[in-house]
Write a protein that holds these residues in place. Structure first.
Motif, PDB file in Angstrom:
ATOM      1  N   ASP A 171       0.861  -1.188   0.000  1.00 52.69           N
ATOM      2  CA  ASP A 171       0.000   0.000   0.000  1.00 52.69           C
ATOM      3  C   ASP A 171       0.894   1.233   0.000  1.00 52.69           C
ATOM      4  OD1 ASP A 171      -1.794   2.048   0.367  1.00 52.69           O
ATOM      5  OD2 ASP A 171      -2.886   1.080   2.008  1.00 52.69           O
ATOM      6  N   TYR A 172       0.964   1.917  -1.116  1.00 57.67           N
ATOM      7  CA  TYR A 172       1.842   3.094  -1.202  1.00 57.67           C
ATOM      8  C   TYR A 172       1.338   4.233  -0.327  1.00 57.67           C
ATOM      9  CZ  TYR A 172      -1.600   5.274  -4.353  1.00 57.67           C
ATOM     10  OH  TYR A 172      -2.732   5.825  -4.886  1.00 57.67           O
ATOM     11  N   ARG A 173       0.044   4.263  -0.056  1.00 53.25           N
ATOM     12  CA  ARG A 173      -0.516   5.367   0.743  1.00 53.25           C
ATOM     13  C   ARG A 173       0.008   5.338   2.178  1.00 53.25           C
ATOM     14  NH1 ARG A 173      -4.259   2.895  -2.250  1.00 53.25           N
ATOM     15  NH2 ARG A 173      -5.426   4.071  -3.836  1.00 53.25           N
ATOM     16  N   THR A 174       0.146   4.144   2.729  1.00 56.84           N
ATOM     17  CA  THR A 174       0.583   4.017   4.120  1.00 56.84           C
ATOM     18  C   THR A 174       2.062   3.651   4.235  1.00 56.84           C
ATOM     19  OG1 THR A 174      -0.026   1.676   4.199  1.00 56.84           O
ATOM     20  CG2 THR A 174      -1.729   3.294   4.794  1.00 56.84           C
ATOM     21  N   GLY A 175       2.704   3.325   3.117  1.00 57.28           N
ATOM     22  CA  GLY A 175       4.090   2.902   3.173  1.00 57.28           C
ATOM     23  C   GLY A 175       4.275   1.462   3.572  1.00 57.28           C
ATOM     24  N   CYS A 222       5.795  -4.709   6.855  1.00 56.66           N
ATOM     25  CA  CYS A 222       6.096  -3.631   7.794  1.00 56.66           C
ATOM     26  C   CYS A 222       5.693  -2.311   7.147  1.00 56.66           C
ATOM     27  CB  CYS A 222       7.574  -3.613   8.175  1.00 56.66           C
ATOM     28  SG  CYS A 222       8.691  -3.144   6.840  1.00 56.66           S
ATOM     29  N   VAL A 223       5.680  -1.249   7.931  1.00 57.91           N
ATOM     30  CA  VAL A 223       5.290   0.081   7.455  1.00 57.91           C
ATOM     31  C   VAL A 223       6.475   1.021   7.574  1.00 57.91           C
ATOM     32  CG1 VAL A 223       3.818   2.089   7.896  1.00 57.91           C
ATOM     33  CG2 VAL A 223       2.851  -0.218   8.002  1.00 57.91           C
ATOM     34  N   ILE A 224       6.735   1.748   6.505  1.00 57.07           N
ATOM     35  CA  ILE A 224       7.755   2.794   6.518  1.00 57.07           C
ATOM     36  C   ILE A 224       7.068   4.106   6.864  1.00 57.07           C
ATOM     37  CG2 ILE A 224       9.490   4.030   5.173  1.00 57.07           C
ATOM     38  CD1 ILE A 224       9.668   1.574   3.350  1.00 57.07           C
ATOM     39  N   PRO A 225       7.341   4.683   8.008  1.00 63.57           N
ATOM     40  CA  PRO A 225       6.642   5.911   8.404  1.00 63.57           C
ATOM     41  C   PRO A 225       7.051   7.085   7.513  1.00 63.57           C
ATOM     42  CG  PRO A 225       8.401   5.408   9.954  1.00 63.57           C
ATOM     43  CD  PRO A 225       8.305   4.224   9.036  1.00 63.57           C
ATOM     44  N   ASP A 226       6.084   7.985   7.273  1.00 67.92           N
ATOM     45  CA  ASP A 226       6.336   9.174   6.455  1.00 67.92           C
ATOM     46  C   ASP A 226       7.041   8.807   5.150  1.00 67.92           C
ATOM     47  OD1 ASP A 226       5.290  10.893   8.479  1.00 67.92           O
ATOM     48  OD2 ASP A 226       7.199  10.732   9.535  1.00 67.92           O
ATOM     49  N   VAL A 227       6.502   7.788   4.512  1.00 67.56           N
ATOM     50  CA  VAL A 227       7.160   7.219   3.345  1.00 67.56           C
ATOM     51  C   VAL A 227       7.313   8.242   2.218  1.00 67.56           C
ATOM     52  CG1 VAL A 227       5.014   6.383   2.295  1.00 67.56           C
ATOM     53  CG2 VAL A 227       7.190   5.227   1.801  1.00 67.56           C
ATOM     54  N   ARG A 228       8.437   8.196   1.544  1.00 62.41           N
ATOM     55  CA  ARG A 228       8.695   9.015   0.364  1.00 62.41           C
ATOM     56  C   ARG A 228       8.605   8.102  -0.853  1.00 62.41           C
ATOM     57  NH1 ARG A 228      13.824  12.777   0.958  1.00 62.41           N
ATOM     58  NH2 ARG A 228      12.643  13.858  -0.683  1.00 62.41           N
ATOM     59  N   LEU A 229       7.625   8.349  -1.694  1.00 60.18           N
ATOM     60  CA  LEU A 229       7.335   7.451  -2.806  1.00 60.18           C
ATOM     61  C   LEU A 229       8.329   7.630  -3.948  1.00 60.18           C
ATOM     62  CD1 LEU A 229       3.442   7.811  -2.929  1.00 60.18           C
ATOM     63  CD2 LEU A 229       4.805   6.085  -1.739  1.00 60.18           C
ATOM     64  N   ARG A 256       6.421   2.059  -4.603  1.00 58.00           N
ATOM     65  CA  ARG A 256       5.527   2.489  -5.672  1.00 58.00           C
ATOM     66  C   ARG A 256       4.697   1.314  -6.157  1.00 58.00           C
ATOM     67  NH1 ARG A 256       6.117  -1.010  -8.760  1.00 58.00           N
ATOM     68  NH2 ARG A 256       7.722  -1.390 -10.327  1.00 58.00           N
ATOM     69  N   THR A 257       3.522   1.608  -6.671  1.00 57.68           N
ATOM     70  CA  THR A 257       2.685   0.578  -7.279  1.00 57.68           C
ATOM     71  C   THR A 257       2.434   0.931  -8.734  1.00 57.68           C
ATOM     72  OG1 THR A 257       0.652   1.681  -6.578  1.00 57.68           O
ATOM     73  CG2 THR A 257       1.515  -0.042  -5.135  1.00 57.68           C
ATOM     74  N   VAL A 258       2.252  -0.098  -9.550  1.00 62.80           N
ATOM     75  CA  VAL A 258       1.903   0.047 -10.955  1.00 62.80           C
ATOM     76  C   VAL A 258       0.532  -0.568 -11.171  1.00 62.80           C
ATOM     77  CG1 VAL A 258       2.419  -0.805 -13.273  1.00 62.80           C
ATOM     78  CG2 VAL A 258       4.247   0.107 -11.855  1.00 62.80           C
ATOM     79  N   GLU A 259      -0.338   0.176 -11.828  1.00 67.99           N
ATOM     80  CA  GLU A 259      -1.656  -0.330 -12.210  1.00 67.99           C
ATOM     81  C   GLU A 259      -1.885  -0.008 -13.675  1.00 67.99           C
ATOM     82  OE1 GLU A 259      -4.638   0.411  -8.654  1.00 67.99           O
ATOM     83  OE2 GLU A 259      -3.274   2.118  -8.901  1.00 67.99           O
ATOM     84  N   CYS A 260      -2.544  -0.913 -14.357  1.00 68.25           N
ATOM     85  CA  CYS A 260      -2.815  -0.706 -15.780  1.00 68.25           C
ATOM     86  C   CYS A 260      -4.102  -1.429 -16.142  1.00 68.25           C
ATOM     87  CB  CYS A 260      -1.649  -1.223 -16.617  1.00 68.25           C
ATOM     88  SG  CYS A 260      -1.761  -0.809 -18.365  1.00 68.25           S
ATOM     89  N   ILE A 268       1.017   5.147 -11.852  1.00 68.65           N
ATOM     90  CA  ILE A 268       2.015   4.917 -10.812  1.00 68.65           C
ATOM     91  C   ILE A 268       1.516   5.617  -9.557  1.00 68.65           C
ATOM     92  CG2 ILE A 268       4.375   5.353 -10.054  1.00 68.65           C
ATOM     93  CD1 ILE A 268       5.290   5.174 -12.914  1.00 68.65           C
ATOM     94  N   ASN A 269       1.377   4.866  -8.480  1.00 65.48           N
ATOM     95  CA  ASN A 269       0.863   5.413  -7.218  1.00 65.48           C
ATOM     96  C   ASN A 269      -0.465   6.135  -7.424  1.00 65.48           C
ATOM     97  OD1 ASN A 269       3.240   4.479  -6.029  1.00 65.48           O
ATOM     98  ND2 ASN A 269       4.287   6.412  -6.409  1.00 65.48           N
ATOM     99  N   GLY A 270      -1.307   5.559  -8.281  1.00 63.63           N
ATOM    100  CA  GLY A 270      -2.637   6.096  -8.508  1.00 63.63           C
ATOM    101  C   GLY A 270      -2.733   7.223  -9.497  1.00 63.63           C
ATOM    102  N   GLU A 271      -1.613   7.774  -9.952  1.00 67.62           N
ATOM    103  CA  GLU A 271      -1.608   8.893 -10.876  1.00 67.62           C
ATOM    104  C   GLU A 271      -1.307   8.416 -12.291  1.00 67.62           C
ATOM    105  OE1 GLU A 271      -2.310  12.054 -10.142  1.00 67.62           O
ATOM    106  OE2 GLU A 271      -2.669  11.531  -8.019  1.00 67.62           O
ATOM    107  N   ARG A 272      -2.121   8.887 -13.264  1.00 71.26           N
ATOM    108  CA  ARG A 272      -1.892   8.481 -14.640  1.00 71.26           C
ATOM    109  C   ARG A 272      -0.549   9.014 -15.144  1.00 71.26           C
ATOM    110  NH1 ARG A 272      -4.351  10.100 -20.524  1.00 71.26           N
ATOM    111  NH2 ARG A 272      -3.458   8.281 -21.579  1.00 71.26           N
ATOM    112  N   VAL A 273       0.197   8.149 -15.816  1.00 72.18           N
ATOM    113  CA  VAL A 273       1.466   8.516 -16.453  1.00 72.18           C
ATOM    114  C   VAL A 273       1.396   8.084 -17.908  1.00 72.18           C
ATOM    115  CG1 VAL A 273       3.954   8.147 -16.507  1.00 72.18           C
ATOM    116  CG2 VAL A 273       2.769   8.277 -14.301  1.00 72.18           C
ATOM    117  N   ILE A 274       1.661   9.005 -18.833  1.00 70.04           N
ATOM    118  CA  ILE A 274       1.762   8.664 -20.247  1.00 70.04           C
ATOM    119  C   ILE A 274       3.231   8.372 -20.541  1.00 70.04           C
ATOM    120  CG2 ILE A 274       1.389   9.438 -22.619  1.00 70.04           C
ATOM    121  CD1 ILE A 274      -0.757  11.326 -21.583  1.00 70.04           C
ATOM    122  N   LEU A 275       3.496   7.224 -21.093  1.00 63.60           N
ATOM    123  CA  LEU A 275       4.869   6.792 -21.344  1.00 63.60           C
ATOM    124  C   LEU A 275       5.416   7.514 -22.578  1.00 63.60           C
ATOM    125  CD1 LEU A 275       4.418   2.955 -20.738  1.00 63.60           C
ATOM    126  CD2 LEU A 275       5.081   4.720 -19.089  1.00 63.60           C
TER     127      LEU A 275
END
Length: 805
Positions: A171-175, A222-229, A256-260, A268-275
Motif C-alpha cells: 500500500d503506497y498510501r501508508t508505506g 512492515c510500514v515505513i513511516p512518512d514514506v517518500r514514494l 511504488r505501485t503500478v496499475e494498468c 504509478i501510485n494512482g496517478e496516470r502517467v503517459i509513457l
C-alpha cells in the motif's frame, strides 16, 4: 550491539586479472578488464556472414582466462562460492581447472556458476569460452565475450539464497511493504529498512521456515513511516538490509505501485502517467557492447534530459547497471525478453531454444528486475509473427500467465508488427526459417532477405508504407488472438489503427511499442483523451551499432557507398547520435510532448549527393546556422512548435510565415546568409508565445576539448571528452572536417571516433575523423590524480584535464 551495525559483504568484483585470445588460434593472451567486447578486435570484411547485422564484423570465438589463488578467497568448509556472470555473448562454457562447471546459451541474460566443489588449494585456472562464430545469430551488433560485469559471491553454509530477497509495495498510501526472504536453512531473519541517509525506518525479525522447492521462505510486512514514494519526478529510494546468521544481502528498492487497466490506463501510485518512451539496443556506441556502469548511467541521463520518461530494452534483457541508473534517475523500463520465438530471424539465433528455455529465462528476468521500481512492464518478444498462428497464440498465453505467476505486480506486453503478422499469414513473412538460411547464402552480396530486405523496402517506400499496411482488415484478424491473452497490446508502427481499435475493443490497452519519430505529436494528442493508449516508444532513442544505415540520411562526403555495404557500422536511427549528441529530432520530440515551446532544425548546407531518406529518419536537420562558404545556397529550415502560426526571420527580416498543423512542424525554404536565424511562435490570437534563434559562428576556428565532467571516480568512472571545431565561444562549425589525434596521460582509451554511420576506422585508435565538426573520446582513468588528454588537429591543439578521485 544492534544487529545491523556489522556488515558482511559477500559479493565482490571479479573483473581484473583476465586475459583473452581468439579460441581457434595460438595467439598470445592479451590482458583485459571486464566488461570486455572482443568483437571490437575482429576484422571487418565484405565476406562477413553477419554483414549489415553486425556492421560487417567477422565474429570469432574467444577464450578468457583468469588465475586466482584459493588463499585470496575467504571461505570456510561448507561455504557456497558462486561466480555471477551478468552477461556473456554467447553460448558460454565455464571451466575451473579444466572441468566444465556451467554453461549458458542465451547471450543476453545473467547466470551463476557454482565453484564450491571445484576450487583447488593454491592456484586455480578459470576459463570462459564465448562462442560467436556461428553467424549470423543476431539482427544487430551483439558484441562477443564477457561484456557485462562478473562477481564473486562467497556465502556461509547457512545463507540467503541468491536473488533471495524481494520487496513488494502493498500500500503506497501508508508505506506498507512486504519482504520475502529465501534461505538455505530454517532460522531467524533480521530485516532493517534504511532511508537515503542511512537512517533506520523500520526493523523486525521473523522466522524463515516455510519450505518449498526453492528453499525456506520468510514473508513479513512492515510500514515505513512518512514514506517518500518513488516516481519519475522524485525517484526516492530505500535500502533493505537482510541478515541471516553470518550472511547479509542489501537490496535497493522504491515504494511504488503500478496499475494498468482499460478504465484508467497506466498509473504509478494512482496517478496516470503517459509513457514518453524510446527503444534502445544494449551497446554503448564507441564502447561496443561493454556495459560500463558509467556508460549506462550516462545513456539514461541523456535520454531523461531529452524528455523521455521510459525506455524499452530492445530486444533483450537490459543490464543491472542500466536498471540501477533508471532507479536513481527516475526512468521507467519496459524490459524485453527476446527478439524471436520459434521462427528464425537469423540462421543461428536463439529461436531454436526459446520454447524449451523460456521458463528458466523469464525466471532469470524477473529475478533481476523484481526489486527495481523503474521496471514497470515486461515484454515477451519483438515482432514475433508467430502471434498470427495458433501455436504462437498459445505460447503468448503461456508466457504471460507464467510471468503473472512469477510477478503479479507488473503487466505483460509483446511488440507485434501488425503488418508483419498479415504478411506471415499470407506466406509472405519477413521472417521464415527458409529466409534465415538464404541470408547465409547471400552474405556479403547485394541481394537482401529477411529484415534487411524489409528495411530497404521501408526506406524506399517511407514510413507510411508500414503504417498503411497495418490498417488492412487482415492485420486485425491476425493479431487479435494474441492481443486478447496479453495485458497490454504492443503495436509496432500501428498508429493508424489506434482510434479504430480503441473503439472496436473496449477492453484493450494499447502501447506503441515501436513508432516513428514523425508520429510523436499525433500520438501525444490522441493519448491525452484516451487513457487506454498508455505510451509510445520511438525507434530509436540513441543510435546503435549494426543494422546498418536503416535510419541514416547521409551525404557522399561521409560515405563511399549508399548500399549499406562494407564501411557502414551503425544504424543512424537515433534521436541522439552515436556519441550521445542530441539531434534536431530530439528537440522536435520535446516540442511534440509539450516539454519545449519551439526549436529550429536546418538541413545541412553545401554537401553533395545525398543518400535517400529512411523510414526511421524524420529529418537530417541539425541545430546550426554556421555553414562557412555557402552564402547564397538554398536549404530547408524546419520550425517545431505547439502554436497556431510561426514566422521565420533572418537577420530581423521575415522570410516566411505559416500555420502549424497537427504534426507541430513547419518547413521553410531559406537562402543561407550569416547572422541570426529566428523562429517566433504565435497563438490563435496572434500573441507571441515563444521564440528561439540560431547564430552563425565567428570567423576564427579553434579545436575545443570539452570534458562532460570535471571530476570522475576511479573504478567505475569514465571520462567523456568531446572535440569540436568551433569559434572562440564554442559554436560548432559543422562543415569543418579533419583528423584529431590524442595523447592520454593517466588513462586508457576505450573508444575514440565520430558519430558517422559510415566509419571505416577502429574505435580503438588514438586518431579519429570528425563528423559535422565533432568527435568523441571515452577514457578510463588509471589512478587518482589528473587525467590529461592532449589533442592536435589541422585547426590547432587543445587539452582537457579531469580530476580523478
Amino acid at each position: 550491539m544492534n544487529v545491523f551495525e556489522s556488515t558482511i559483504m559477500n559479493r565482490i568484483p571479479f573483473n581484473t586479472g583476465w586475459t583473452c585470445r581468439p579460441a581457434a588460434s595460438e595467439a598470445e593472451e592479451v590482458p583485459v578488464t571486464i566488461p570486455h567486447d572482443a568483437m571490437q578486435w575482429d576484422p571487418k570484411s565484405a565476406d562477413s556472414p553477419s554483414g549489415v547485422n553486425s556492421g560487417w564484423y567477422s565474429a570469432r570465438d574467444y577464450l578468457y582466462t583468469k588465475h586466482f589463488s584459493s588463499a585470496d578467497i575467504r571461505r570456510s568448509s561448507g561455504d557456497l562460492t558462486l561466480l555471477e556472470f551478468e552477461g556473456v555473448y554467447r553460448n558460454a562454457r565455464i571451466r575451473l581447472n579444466g572441468r566444465l562447471i556451467a554453461s549458458h546459451d542465451y547471450g543476453y541474460s545473467g547466470f551463476y556458476a557454482d565453484l564450491s566443489e571445484y576450487i583447488a588449494e593454491g592456484d586455480n585456472v578459470l576459463t570462459v569460452e564465448a562462442h560467436n562464430s556461428d553467424q549470423p545469430n543476431c539482427r544487430w551488433y551483439s558484441g562477443t565475450g564477457i561484456y557485462r560485469p562478473v562477481w564473486l559471491c562467497v556465502m556461509p553454509e547457512r545463507h540467503i539464497m541468491p536473488d533471495g530477497v524481494r520487496i513488494t509495495t502493498v500500500d503506497y498510501r501508508t508505506g506498507r511493504i512486504a519482504v520475502d526472504v529465501r534461505t538455505s536453512h530454517p532460522g531467524v531473519v533480521y530485516v532493517s529498512v534504511l532511508d537515503a541517509d542511512g537512517r533506520s525506518m523500520a526493523q523486525f525479525k521473523a522466522l524463515s521456515d516455510w519450505l518449498d522447492g526453492r528453499g525456506n521462505l520468510m514473508h513479513e510486512e512492515c510500514v515505513i513511516p512518512d514514506v517518500r514514494l518513488w516516481n519519475t519526478d522524485e525517484p526516492n529510494l530505500y535500502t533493505c538490509v537482510v541478515r541471516f546468521g553470518d550472511d547479509e544481502q542489501r537490496e535497493v528498492f522504491g515504494v511504488r505501485t503500478v496499475e494498468c487497466d482499460a478504465r484508467r490506463g497506466f498509473r504509478i501510485n494512482g496517478e496516470r502517467v503517459i509513457l514518453r518512451g524510446c527503444c534502445i539496443h544494449h551497446d554503448n556506441g564507441l564502447l561496443g557492447a561493454c556495459a560500463y556502469p558509467a556508460a549506462e548511467e550516462r545513456k539514461v541521463a541523456l535520454l531523461k534530459g531529452g524528455g523521455y520518461n521510459a525506455i524499452r530494452s530492445a530486444h533483450n534483457p537490459c543490464s543491472k547497471a542500466l536498471l540501477d541508473a533508471c532507479d536513481r534517475l527516475g526512468m521507467l523500463m519496459l524490459d524485453e525478453y527476446v527478439d524471436g520465438w520459434y521462427i528464425h530471424k537469423t540462421r543461428y539465433d536463439y529461436g531454436t531454444e526459446v520454447e524449451a528455455n523460456y521458463r528458466d529465462d523469464l525466471a532469470d528476468l524477473v529475478a533481476k528486475d523484481y526489486n527495481h521500481p523503474s521496471v514497470i512492464m515486461y515484454s515477451i518478444g519483438n515482432e514475433v509473427s508467430e502471434t498470427a498462428q495458433p501455436r504462437g497464440i498459445a505460447l503468448t498465453d503461456a508466457m504471460t500467465q507464467y510471468l503473472h505467476g512469477l510477478d503479479a505486480t507488473r503487466p505483460v506486453t509483446c511488440g507485434v508488427n501488425i503488418f508483419f503478422n498479415f504478411l506471415s499469414s499470407m506466406g509472405l513473412g519477413v521472417y521464415t526459417d527458409e529466409k534465415a538460411m538464404k541470408e547465409i547464402e547471400h552474405s556479403g552480396k547485394k541481394k537482401a532477405v529477411g529484415s534487411e530486405f524489409f528495411n530497404r523496402l521501408a526506406g524506399i517506400m517511407g514510413a507510411d508504407f508500414m503504417k498503411f499496411g497495418a490498417t488492412l482488415p487482415p492485420c486485425d484478424w491476425k493479431t487479435r488472438g494474441a492481443f486478447a491473452v496479453m495485458d497490454v497490446a504492443g503495436y509496432n508502427y500501428g498508429i493508424r489503427r489506434y482510434r479504430h481499435d480503441l473503439n472496436r475493443y473496449p477492453d484493450r490497452v494499447i502501447v506503441g511499442s515501436e513508432t516513428f519519430c514523425s508520429d510523436a505529436a499525433r500520438f501525444w494528442d490522441l493519448a491525452q483523451s484516451n487513457p487506454r493508449l498508455i505510451g509510445d516508444f520511438v525507434w530509436s532513442g540513441m543510435d546503435y551499432l549494426g543494422e546498418v544505415g536503416i535510419g541514416s540520411q547521409e551525404y557522399a562526403e561521409y560515405a563511399k557507398n549508399f548500399d549499406g555495404s562494407l564501411g557502414w557500422v551503425s544504424a543512424g536511427a537515433g534521436r541522439f547520435d552515436l556519441t550521445g549528441k542530441p539531434l534536431a529530432e530530439a528537440s522536435y520530440t520535446q516540442v511534440a510532448f509539450g516539454l519545449k515551446p519551439i526549436a529550429i532544425g536546418v538541413v545541412p548546407v553545401g554537401l553533395g549527393r545525398e543518400h535517400s531518406p529512411s523510414a526511421w529518419k524524420m529529418t537530417n536537420a541539425v541545430e546550426s546556422w554556421s555553414w562557412d562558404g555557402q552564402e547564397g545556397e538554398r536549404t530547408q529550415v524546419e520550425v517545431y512548435a505547439r502554436a497556431a502560426r510561426v514566422k521565420l526571420l533572418l537577420n530581423g527580416r521575415e522570410i516566411g510565415s505559416a500555420r502549424v498543423g497537427r504534426d507541430a512542424r513547419v518547413t521553410f525554404t531559406a537562402v543561407y546568409r550569416p547572422g541570426s536565424l529566428t523562429a517566433v511562435a504565435y497563438d490563435a490570437d496572434g500573441v507571441e508565445i515563444a521564440r528561439t534563434s540560431l547564430a552563425t559562428a565567428g570567423k576564427e576556428t579553434r579545436l575545443h576539448a570539452v570534458p562532460e565532467a570535471e571530476r570522475i571516480a576511479l573504478g567505475d568512472g569514465l571520462a567523456y571528452v568531446r572535440f569540436m571545431y568551433a569559434d572562440v565561444a564554442g559554436t560548432v562549425k559543422p562543415l569543418l572536417r579533419g583528423d584529431v589525434h590524442i595523447e592520454v596521460e593517466n588513462g586508457e582509451i576505450l573508444g575514440f571516433g565520430s558519430a558517422c554511420p559510415y566509419y571505416e576506422r577502429s574505435y580503438r585508435s588514438d586518431t579519429a575523423d570528425t563528423y559535422y565538426g565533432e568527435a568523441m573520446a571515452i577514457i578510463r582513468p588509471c589512478e587518482t590524480g589528473i587525467l590529461s588528454v592532449k589533442a592536435s588537429s589541422p585547426y590547432g591543439e587543445a587539452t582537457a584535464r579531469i580530476e580523478v578521485r
